[in-house]
Design an enzyme around this catalytic site. Structure first.
Site, PDB file in Angstrom:
ATOM      1  N   ASP A   1       0.987  -2.714   5.255  1.00 55.62           N
ATOM      2  CA  ASP A   1       2.266  -2.571   4.584  1.00 55.62           C
ATOM      3  C   ASP A   1       2.870  -1.219   4.946  1.00 55.62           C
ATOM      4  O   ASP A   1       2.145  -0.261   5.246  1.00 55.62           O
ATOM      5  CB  ASP A   1       2.092  -2.623   3.058  1.00 55.62           C
ATOM      6  CG  ASP A   1       1.701  -4.009   2.587  1.00 55.62           C
ATOM      7  OD1 ASP A   1       2.016  -4.983   3.294  1.00 55.62           O
ATOM      8  OD2 ASP A   1       1.078  -4.108   1.513  1.00 55.62           O
TER       9      ASP A   1
ATOM     10  N   ASP B   1      -8.441   0.973  -0.459  1.00 59.70           N
ATOM     11  CA  ASP B   1      -7.000   0.872  -0.659  1.00 59.70           C
ATOM     12  C   ASP B   1      -6.685   1.972  -1.665  1.00 59.70           C
ATOM     13  O   ASP B   1      -6.965   1.836  -2.858  1.00 59.70           O
ATOM     14  CB  ASP B   1      -6.615  -0.499  -1.214  1.00 59.70           C
ATOM     15  CG  ASP B   1      -5.107  -0.655  -1.409  1.00 59.70           C
ATOM     16  OD1 ASP B   1      -4.381   0.344  -1.268  1.00 59.70           O
ATOM     17  OD2 ASP B   1      -4.653  -1.769  -1.727  1.00 59.70           O
TER      18      ASP B   1
ATOM     19  N   LEU C   1      -4.038   3.272  -3.195  1.00 60.19           N
ATOM     20  CA  LEU C   1      -3.160   3.078  -4.352  1.00 60.19           C
ATOM     21  C   LEU C   1      -2.544   1.684  -4.309  1.00 60.19           C
ATOM     22  O   LEU C   1      -1.458   1.484  -3.761  1.00 60.19           O
ATOM     23  CB  LEU C   1      -2.078   4.154  -4.414  1.00 60.19           C
ATOM     24  CG  LEU C   1      -1.333   4.228  -5.752  1.00 60.19           C
ATOM     25  CD1 LEU C   1      -2.281   4.536  -6.905  1.00 60.19           C
ATOM     26  CD2 LEU C   1      -0.222   5.262  -5.697  1.00 60.19           C
ATOM     27  N   ASP C   2      -3.230   0.743  -4.899  1.00 61.75           N
ATOM     28  CA  ASP C   2      -2.736  -0.628  -5.005  1.00 61.75           C
ATOM     29  C   ASP C   2      -1.653  -0.708  -6.079  1.00 61.75           C
ATOM     30  O   ASP C   2      -1.777  -0.111  -7.145  1.00 61.75           O
ATOM     31  CB  ASP C   2      -3.909  -1.546  -5.378  1.00 61.75           C
ATOM     32  CG  ASP C   2      -3.455  -2.914  -5.848  1.00 61.75           C
ATOM     33  OD1 ASP C   2      -2.931  -3.668  -5.015  1.00 61.75           O
ATOM     34  OD2 ASP C   2      -3.606  -3.212  -7.053  1.00 61.75           O
TER      35      ASP C   2
ATOM     36  N   GLU D   1      -6.317   1.501   3.986  1.00 63.24           N
ATOM     37  CA  GLU D   1      -5.098   0.706   4.142  1.00 63.24           C
ATOM     38  C   GLU D   1      -3.975   1.535   4.751  1.00 63.24           C
ATOM     39  O   GLU D   1      -3.075   0.987   5.381  1.00 63.24           O
ATOM     40  CB  GLU D   1      -4.676   0.158   2.769  1.00 63.24           C
ATOM     41  CG  GLU D   1      -3.719  -1.020   2.819  1.00 63.24           C
ATOM     42  CD  GLU D   1      -2.252  -0.618   2.883  1.00 63.24           C
ATOM     43  OE1 GLU D   1      -1.428  -1.444   3.306  1.00 63.24           O
ATOM     44  OE2 GLU D   1      -1.944   0.536   2.515  1.00 63.24           O
ATOM     45  N   GLU D   2      -4.032   2.836   4.596  1.00 66.07           N
ATOM     46  CA  GLU D   2      -2.955   3.709   5.043  1.00 66.07           C
ATOM     47  C   GLU D   2      -3.096   4.189   6.475  1.00 66.07           C
ATOM     48  O   GLU D   2      -2.208   4.868   6.990  1.00 66.07           O
ATOM     49  CB  GLU D   2      -2.831   4.922   4.114  1.00 66.07           C
ATOM     50  CG  GLU D   2      -2.627   4.579   2.658  1.00 66.07           C
ATOM     51  CD  GLU D   2      -1.438   3.663   2.419  1.00 66.07           C
ATOM     52  OE1 GLU D   2      -0.462   3.724   3.203  1.00 66.07           O
ATOM     53  OE2 GLU D   2      -1.491   2.865   1.469  1.00 66.07           O
TER      54      GLU D   2
ATOM     55  N   GLU E   1      -9.938  -4.764   0.203  1.00 67.51           N
ATOM     56  CA  GLU E   1      -9.474  -5.350  -1.062  1.00 67.51           C
ATOM     57  C   GLU E   1     -10.389  -6.512  -1.474  1.00 67.51           C
ATOM     58  O   GLU E   1     -11.027  -6.484  -2.524  1.00 67.51           O
ATOM     59  CB  GLU E   1      -8.022  -5.828  -0.937  1.00 67.51           C
ATOM     60  CG  GLU E   1      -7.039  -4.684  -0.792  1.00 67.51           C
ATOM     61  CD  GLU E   1      -5.593  -5.158  -0.599  1.00 67.51           C
ATOM     62  OE1 GLU E   1      -4.670  -4.449  -1.058  1.00 67.51           O
ATOM     63  OE2 GLU E   1      -5.386  -6.224   0.028  1.00 67.51           O
TER      64      GLU E   1
ATOM     65  N   ASP F   1       1.427   6.604  -1.727  1.00 69.50           N
ATOM     66  CA  ASP F   1       0.226   6.047  -1.105  1.00 69.50           C
ATOM     67  C   ASP F   1      -0.409   7.057  -0.147  1.00 69.50           C
ATOM     68  O   ASP F   1      -1.632   7.204  -0.100  1.00 69.50           O
ATOM     69  CB  ASP F   1       0.575   4.781  -0.314  1.00 69.50           C
ATOM     70  CG  ASP F   1       1.191   3.691  -1.165  1.00 69.50           C
ATOM     71  OD1 ASP F   1       0.441   2.899  -1.729  1.00 69.50           O
ATOM     72  OD2 ASP F   1       2.433   3.645  -1.260  1.00 69.50           O
TER      73      ASP F   1
END
Length: 389
Positions: free
Chosen positions: A115, A163, A165-166, A144-145, A326, A121
């Protein structure tokens, strides 16, 4: 493969970023050592009138009391993770976080299945990476980042996937957010490979090899729910002491619930099997003769936490959620609490990741609910028209 994400230069002008509160733990992670931890474990006594109660145990004390058999290395890692989570909790609760919650400037797609990151994030990611570096116990972090895993140190015994900061998309509305993480042992048989290759392969371990996993829920309370492979336990942040204290030992998800969590607005994009399942349970015509209620927060950690407490099923039927950082950690927790994690056909923890940001459908919850859902066969949404949010 790209280098780790760097905090945008305009963020450095925000005064609060370097001014996080000091670590409120009684000992600092960087000063934690094996001798002191062992001594503390053996000499520990609960400061309470009821000495046999677990109500006031920290994670370190819980390990020392014999609740779990943690290595000293894992205790040190967790002390640094706790520090990171408290910093993120303070960041999320800050009155100036709305400026960090906005989308970062420029760019349509970030590629690699990720994303588009937001400044909040990115800062959370940097907090976790900094704390893992300081621990000295982590060889590689996959996030994720970041497009690619970050190699930290050659002799770190662990691999951390996260992850950071979901749910940050909804930060302006004060919707609960969370952090998801998993811990693996470093694969020493890969040590002779080039850094990029061994970093990636270490991060693509099957979820069945997890040593520990957990999530942190940032809401009305800050809750760290974790498992070391011997049950699931939740610790709540006590703001008066700065400690995460045991509040939910040995969590057991009900074998069946009465709540389903999914975005019903996508009903007409669902496959026939999933529509029939949802229609059946909300009419009370399923194997459980009660009408199910819908509860959907659109924050994976929050929806899963409620499901863990009350039972039922939390799901996203399309190829949206990421397997490595996740689905695997949350499925590990679900199983440790007596529940199940599935992609609609297969056990999540049995799936071998092939890409860092690999996406898949995810169904988490009570074992009887997951079994009934899978019995409808066609529950994975293979057609994804894409949704503007």
């Amino acid at each position: 493969m790209q280098s780790p994400t760097i905090i945008p230069s305009n963020l450095h002008n925000l005064k609060f970023i370097p001014n996080f509160p000091q670590n409120p733990l009684r000992y600092r992670p960087e000063s934690f050592n094996r001798r002191s931890s062992t001594s503390m474990f053996h000499n520990f006594k609960i400061n309470s009138k009821i000495d046999n109660s677990d109500a006031f145990l920290t994670i370190t004390q819980f390990a020392g009391k014999g609740g779990v058999d943690l290595s000293d290395d894992l205790v040190v890692l967790y002390s640094n993770l706790e520090y990171a989570f408290k910093r993120i909790a303070a960041l999320v609760a800050s009155p100036v976080n709305s400026s960090l919650g906005k989308s970062s400037a420029g760019g349509e797609d970030v590629g690699s299945g990720r994303d588009k990151p937001k400044p909040l994030d990115i800062v959370s990611n940097e907090i976790i990476l900094s704390c893992l570096r300081r621990s000295g116990k982590v060889a590689v972090m996959a996030s994720e980042e970041d497009d690619a895993p970050v190699w930290i140190t050659d002799d770190g015994p662990f691999v951390v996937v996260t992850d950071p900061l979901d749910g940050s998309r909804n930060i302006d509305a004060s919707v609960p957010t969370g952090t998801i993480f998993g811990v693996y042992n470093r694969l020493i048989e890969l040590d002779s490979l080039q850094v990029k290759e061994k970093a990636l392969l270490n991060s693509l371990q099957s979820g069945s090899r997890l040593v520990a996993a957990g999530y942190v829920l940032y809401s009305s309370a800050t809750i760290l729910c974790t498992s070391f492979g011997s049950g699931a336990h939740a610790f709540t942040l006590d703001h008066s002491t700065g400690d995460f204290v045991l509040t939910h030992p040995n969590i057991k998800i009900p074998t069946r619930g009465q709540i389903y969590s999914v975005n019903d607005a996508r009903y007409f994009d669902w496959p026939e099997g999933l529509r029939r399942y949802i229609d059946t349970i909300r009419q009370g015509k399923g194997k459980y003769p009660k009408k199910y209620s819908a509860r959907y927060i659109c924050s994976l950690v929050a929806d899963f936490h409620r499901t863990l407490m009350y039972g039922g099923v939390a799901m996203n039927p399309r190829d949206h959620l990421r397997l490595v950082y996740e689905a695997n950690p949350l499925s590990f927790l679900a199983e440790q609490a007596g529940g199940k994690g599935s992609d609609g056909k297969n056990r999540i923890l049995s799936i071998q990741p092939v890409k860092l940001h690999q996406r898949l459908p995810l169904f988490l919850g009570s074992p009887d609910d997951i079994d009934e859902l899978q019995s409808y066969g066609d529950v994975q949404q293979t057609i994804n028209p894409g949704y503007d949010v």
